[in-house]
Design an enzyme around this catalytic site. Structure first.
Site, PDB file in Angstrom:
ATOM      1  N   LYS A   9      17.315  35.034  23.569  1.00 29.44           N
ATOM      2  CA  LYS A   9      17.447  36.247  24.360  1.00 29.44           C
ATOM      3  C   LYS A   9      17.335  37.493  23.479  1.00 29.44           C
ATOM      4  O   LYS A   9      17.386  37.404  22.249  1.00 29.44           O
ATOM      5  CB  LYS A   9      18.794  36.224  25.086  1.00 29.44           C
ATOM      6  CG  LYS A   9      18.910  35.082  26.092  1.00 29.44           C
ATOM      7  CD  LYS A   9      20.270  35.111  26.781  1.00 29.44           C
ATOM      8  CE  LYS A   9      20.413  34.007  27.803  1.00 29.44           C
ATOM      9  NZ  LYS A   9      21.707  34.113  28.511  1.00 29.44           N
ATOM     10  N   TYR A  49      15.492  33.264  37.357  1.00 29.21           N
ATOM     11  CA  TYR A  49      16.886  33.416  37.784  1.00 29.21           C
ATOM     12  C   TYR A  49      17.036  33.438  39.303  1.00 29.21           C
ATOM     13  O   TYR A  49      18.001  33.996  39.825  1.00 29.21           O
ATOM     14  CB  TYR A  49      17.489  34.683  37.169  1.00 29.21           C
ATOM     15  CG  TYR A  49      17.704  34.576  35.679  1.00 29.21           C
ATOM     16  CD1 TYR A  49      18.614  33.651  35.148  1.00 29.21           C
ATOM     17  CD2 TYR A  49      17.010  35.395  34.797  1.00 29.21           C
ATOM     18  CE1 TYR A  49      18.798  33.544  33.780  1.00 29.21           C
ATOM     19  CE2 TYR A  49      17.204  35.296  33.423  1.00 29.21           C
ATOM     20  CZ  TYR A  49      18.102  34.371  32.927  1.00 29.21           C
ATOM     21  OH  TYR A  49      18.304  34.266  31.570  1.00 29.21           O
ATOM     22  N   PHE A  57      26.530  39.425  38.962  1.00 27.42           N
ATOM     23  CA  PHE A  57      26.030  39.666  37.603  1.00 27.42           C
ATOM     24  C   PHE A  57      24.512  39.752  37.520  1.00 27.42           C
ATOM     25  O   PHE A  57      23.950  40.016  36.457  1.00 27.42           O
ATOM     26  CB  PHE A  57      26.530  38.576  36.640  1.00 27.42           C
ATOM     27  CG  PHE A  57      26.104  37.183  37.049  1.00 27.42           C
ATOM     28  CD1 PHE A  57      24.865  36.681  36.688  1.00 27.42           C
ATOM     29  CD2 PHE A  57      26.947  36.373  37.794  1.00 27.42           C
ATOM     30  CE1 PHE A  57      24.465  35.402  37.062  1.00 27.42           C
ATOM     31  CE2 PHE A  57      26.565  35.091  38.164  1.00 27.42           C
ATOM     32  CZ  PHE A  57      25.316  34.615  37.796  1.00 27.42           C
ATOM     33  N   ARG A  85      21.599  21.668  24.859  1.00 29.67           N
ATOM     34  CA  ARG A  85      22.800  22.220  25.506  1.00 29.67           C
ATOM     35  C   ARG A  85      24.015  22.092  24.593  1.00 29.67           C
ATOM     36  O   ARG A  85      24.856  22.987  24.528  1.00 29.67           O
ATOM     37  CB  ARG A  85      23.032  21.550  26.856  1.00 29.67           C
ATOM     38  CG  ARG A  85      21.939  21.968  27.855  1.00 29.67           C
ATOM     39  CD  ARG A  85      22.108  21.390  29.223  1.00 29.67           C
ATOM     40  NE  ARG A  85      23.333  21.796  29.878  1.00 29.67           N
ATOM     41  CZ  ARG A  85      23.554  22.983  30.435  1.00 29.67           C
ATOM     42  NH1 ARG A  85      22.616  23.916  30.387  1.00 29.67           N
ATOM     43  NH2 ARG A  85      24.695  23.254  31.031  1.00 29.67           N
ATOM     44  N   THR A  91      28.447  28.490  27.890  1.00 28.83           N
ATOM     45  CA  THR A  91      27.879  29.777  28.277  1.00 28.83           C
ATOM     46  C   THR A  91      28.717  30.950  27.768  1.00 28.83           C
ATOM     47  O   THR A  91      28.182  31.961  27.336  1.00 28.83           O
ATOM     48  CB  THR A  91      27.750  29.855  29.813  1.00 28.83           C
ATOM     49  OG1 THR A  91      27.007  28.723  30.260  1.00 28.83           O
ATOM     50  CG2 THR A  91      27.036  31.110  30.260  1.00 28.83           C
ATOM     51  N   ARG A 102      26.014  29.835  20.476  1.00 24.79           N
ATOM     52  CA  ARG A 102      26.711  30.882  21.230  1.00 24.79           C
ATOM     53  C   ARG A 102      28.021  31.299  20.569  1.00 24.79           C
ATOM     54  O   ARG A 102      28.384  32.467  20.613  1.00 24.79           O
ATOM     55  CB  ARG A 102      26.926  30.420  22.662  1.00 24.79           C
ATOM     56  CG  ARG A 102      25.611  30.380  23.442  1.00 24.79           C
ATOM     57  CD  ARG A 102      25.798  29.827  24.824  1.00 24.79           C
ATOM     58  NE  ARG A 102      24.574  29.916  25.605  1.00 24.79           N
ATOM     59  CZ  ARG A 102      24.252  29.072  26.569  1.00 24.79           C
ATOM     60  NH1 ARG A 102      25.088  28.083  26.883  1.00 24.79           N
ATOM     61  NH2 ARG A 102      23.140  29.219  27.239  1.00 24.79           N
ATOM     62  N   ASN A 112      24.630  35.975  25.286  1.00 29.60           N
ATOM     63  CA  ASN A 112      25.067  34.754  24.612  1.00 29.60           C
ATOM     64  C   ASN A 112      23.946  34.098  23.805  1.00 29.60           C
ATOM     65  O   ASN A 112      23.967  32.919  23.540  1.00 29.60           O
ATOM     66  CB  ASN A 112      25.698  33.782  25.604  1.00 29.60           C
ATOM     67  CG  ASN A 112      24.752  33.349  26.700  1.00 29.60           C
ATOM     68  OD1 ASN A 112      23.559  33.645  26.669  1.00 29.60           O
ATOM     69  ND2 ASN A 112      25.281  32.645  27.680  1.00 29.60           N
ATOM     70  N   HIS A 115      19.231  30.583  26.030  1.00 30.17           N
ATOM     71  CA  HIS A 115      19.241  29.855  27.298  1.00 30.17           C
ATOM     72  C   HIS A 115      18.626  28.501  27.032  1.00 30.17           C
ATOM     73  O   HIS A 115      17.644  28.393  26.289  1.00 30.17           O
ATOM     74  CB  HIS A 115      18.399  30.578  28.360  1.00 30.17           C
ATOM     75  CG  HIS A 115      18.049  29.702  29.520  1.00 30.17           C
ATOM     76  ND1 HIS A 115      18.915  29.490  30.563  1.00 30.17           N
ATOM     77  CD2 HIS A 115      16.953  28.946  29.769  1.00 30.17           C
ATOM     78  CE1 HIS A 115      18.354  28.648  31.419  1.00 30.17           C
ATOM     79  NE2 HIS A 115      17.158  28.302  30.961  1.00 30.17           N
ATOM     80  N   GLU A 126      11.310  25.633  34.818  1.00 31.90           N
ATOM     81  CA  GLU A 126      11.358  26.761  33.885  1.00 31.90           C
ATOM     82  C   GLU A 126      10.179  26.749  32.908  1.00 31.90           C
ATOM     83  O   GLU A 126       9.624  27.802  32.592  1.00 31.90           O
ATOM     84  CB  GLU A 126      12.684  26.759  33.139  1.00 31.90           C
ATOM     85  CG  GLU A 126      13.861  27.046  34.054  1.00 31.90           C
ATOM     86  CD  GLU A 126      15.215  26.866  33.389  1.00 31.90           C
ATOM     87  OE1 GLU A 126      15.279  26.474  32.199  1.00 31.90           O
ATOM     88  OE2 GLU A 126      16.233  27.137  34.053  1.00 31.90           O
TER      89      GLU A 126
END
Length: 131
Positions: A9, A49, A57, A85, A91, A102, A112, A115, A126
């Site tokens: 991100k 998203y 949010f 993950r 998260t 994270r 964070n 993704h 995705e």
């Protein structure tokens, strides 16, 4: 070989830790199959998203994710989705396990750093959006 999407991100890009993040995946026997850096369009982010549209949010997330460059990665390997993950951590960086991306680099639930696709179905959807 399983494949999953990873997004580094804008906060991760701004921290100049792209190489560190990629190394964490590679150090866990995962392979970077493709990568690109883009400033995502609203269209890409709306598709990505879609399940969050209307949530409290959503607007903050959309603004943040379009605020700078994002590195999109196709990460492959055995159990790639679960491994990614695990390496990413929870998260919320405050509750993420020590040593996860994270926990090390994230500041809150939005910023964070990374993704990772939640499951095989999400990974396929995705990956088609970003690649």
């Amino acid at each position: 070989m399983d494949k999953t999407l990873v997004l580094i991100k804008p906060d991760g890009v701004k921290q100049k830790i792209i190489g560190k993040i990629i190394s964490m995946y590679e150090d866990n026997n995962l392979e970077i199959l493709d990568c690109k850096m883009i400033i995502p369009s609203n269209k890409i982010l709306e598709e990505h998203y879609v399940e969050h549209k209307g949530k409290v949010f959503y607007n903050e997330l959309m603004k943040f994710m379009s605020s700078g460059s994002v590195v999109a990665l196709i990460v492959g390997g055995e159990n790639a989705i679960d491994k990614v993950r695990s390496i990413n951590g929870a998260t919320d960086p405050k509750v993420a396990n020590e040593g996860t991306i994270r926990k090390l680099f994230g500041t809150n639930v939005t910023k964070n750093t990374v993704h990772g696709s939640a499951n095989e179905e999400d990974a396929k959807r995705e990956l088609n959006i970003w690649f």
